[in-house]
Design an enzyme around this catalytic site. Structure first.
Site, mmCIF file in Angstrom:
data_model
loop_
_atom_site.group_PDB
_atom_site.id
_atom_site.type_symbol
_atom_site.label_atom_id
_atom_site.label_comp_id
_atom_site.label_asym_id
_atom_site.label_seq_id
_atom_site.Cartn_x
_atom_site.Cartn_y
_atom_site.Cartn_z
ATOM 1 N N THR A 112 3.113 -5.180 -8.214
ATOM 2 C CA THR A 112 2.209 -4.202 -8.800
ATOM 3 C C THR A 112 3.065 -3.054 -9.319
ATOM 4 O O THR A 112 4.215 -2.884 -8.915
ATOM 5 C CB THR A 112 1.188 -3.730 -7.744
ATOM 6 O OG1 THR A 112 1.872 -3.359 -6.556
ATOM 7 C CG2 THR A 112 0.172 -4.815 -7.443
ATOM 8 N N GLY A 113 2.503 -2.264 -10.233
ATOM 9 C CA GLY A 113 3.255 -1.290 -11.021
ATOM 10 C C GLY A 113 4.194 -0.361 -10.281
ATOM 11 O O GLY A 113 5.406 -0.380 -10.482
ATOM 12 N N THR A 114 3.664 0.484 -9.420
ATOM 13 C CA THR A 114 4.494 1.475 -8.739
ATOM 14 C C THR A 114 5.468 0.814 -7.779
ATOM 15 O O THR A 114 6.642 1.183 -7.727
ATOM 16 C CB THR A 114 3.611 2.486 -7.984
ATOM 17 O OG1 THR A 114 2.654 3.034 -8.893
ATOM 18 C CG2 THR A 114 4.431 3.609 -7.393
ATOM 19 N N THR A 115 4.997 -0.165 -7.044
ATOM 20 C CA THR A 115 5.869 -0.878 -6.106
ATOM 21 C C THR A 115 7.036 -1.521 -6.857
ATOM 22 O O THR A 115 8.192 -1.399 -6.447
ATOM 23 C CB THR A 115 5.069 -1.935 -5.320
ATOM 24 O OG1 THR A 115 4.012 -1.286 -4.605
ATOM 25 C CG2 THR A 115 5.950 -2.688 -4.348
ATOM 26 N N LYS B 235 5.129 1.518 0.857
ATOM 27 C CA LYS B 235 6.038 1.330 -0.277
ATOM 28 C C LYS B 235 7.501 1.533 0.123
ATOM 29 O O LYS B 235 8.369 0.760 -0.274
ATOM 30 C CB LYS B 235 5.648 2.238 -1.435
ATOM 31 C CG LYS B 235 4.359 1.788 -2.117
ATOM 32 C CD LYS B 235 4.103 2.555 -3.374
ATOM 33 C CE LYS B 235 2.736 2.305 -3.948
ATOM 34 N NZ LYS B 235 2.288 0.930 -4.033
ATOM 35 N N HIS C 137 0.851 -1.189 0.000
ATOM 36 C CA HIS C 137 0.000 0.000 0.000
ATOM 37 C C HIS C 137 0.884 1.236 0.000
ATOM 38 O O HIS C 137 2.072 1.168 0.348
ATOM 39 C CB HIS C 137 -0.907 0.002 1.233
ATOM 40 C CG HIS C 137 -2.053 -0.955 1.121
ATOM 41 N ND1 HIS C 137 -2.700 -1.457 2.216
ATOM 42 C CD2 HIS C 137 -2.670 -1.503 0.050
ATOM 43 C CE1 HIS C 137 -3.677 -2.256 1.832
ATOM 44 N NE2 HIS C 137 -3.661 -2.316 0.514
ATOM 45 N N ASP D 174 -3.140 -6.003 -8.317
ATOM 46 C CA ASP D 174 -3.254 -7.041 -7.293
ATOM 47 C C ASP D 174 -4.175 -8.165 -7.759
ATOM 48 O O ASP D 174 -3.962 -9.330 -7.434
ATOM 49 C CB ASP D 174 -3.715 -6.461 -5.957
ATOM 50 C CG ASP D 174 -4.988 -5.641 -6.069
ATOM 51 O OD1 ASP D 174 -5.289 -5.134 -7.159
ATOM 52 O OD2 ASP D 174 -5.688 -5.503 -5.050
#
Length: 141
Positions: free
Chosen positions: A34-37, A12, A8, A60
């Site tokens: 997931t993308g940003t992570t 991060k 979340h 997710d």
């Protein structure tokens, strides 16, 4: 092993720090996120991370589909328990899928460390028996 990494927004940075601390172990396995992570982890550590959509766009759920098809061996999902999120049903779905398919999942840093250290010590080698197709290093998608 195929390891999924999800965090979340407020977790991060903790996920990045975790991946930096355990980079040596994680580098031996297939990582997806997931993308940003995934972007933050790859930039900070140089680890190869296959990226899905961002969590808000269904990343997710994409990982959840891989769990359902037995293509993920471990999930580290650092959740923010103090912030009510509109994607909470997605979190519940991920937990349910991991329970249903016997996929080890960590939802906080303490259990994430236990899983990673257990992985390094060979305590999760039973996954290679259950899922031999995922035991060789290679791309997840």
């Amino acid at each position: 092993m195929n390891i999924a990494l999800i965090a979340h927004d407020k977790k991060k940075e903790l996920m990045v720090q975790f991946c930096m601390a355990y980079c040596g172990i994680l580098s031996k396995h297939n990582l997806c996120a997931t993308g940003t992570t995934g972007k933050l982890i790859a930039e900070a550590t140089g680890l190869a991370v296959d990226r899905f959509l961002s969590g808000k766009q269904g990343g997710d759920q994409q990982i959840g589909a891989r769990v359902a098809y037995n293509e993920i061996d471990m999930v580290i999902f650092l959740r923010d328990p103090m912030t009510e999120l509109p994607i909470e049903p997605d979190v519940a779905a991920m937990l349910r899928l991991c329970d249903l398919h016997n996929i080890p999942i960590a939802t906080n840093i303490a259990t994430a460390e236990l899983l990673i250290l257990g992985l390094d010590n060979g305590y999760l080698s039973w996954r290679d028996v259950v899922n031999p197709k995922n035991s060789k290093k290679g791309r997840i998608i």
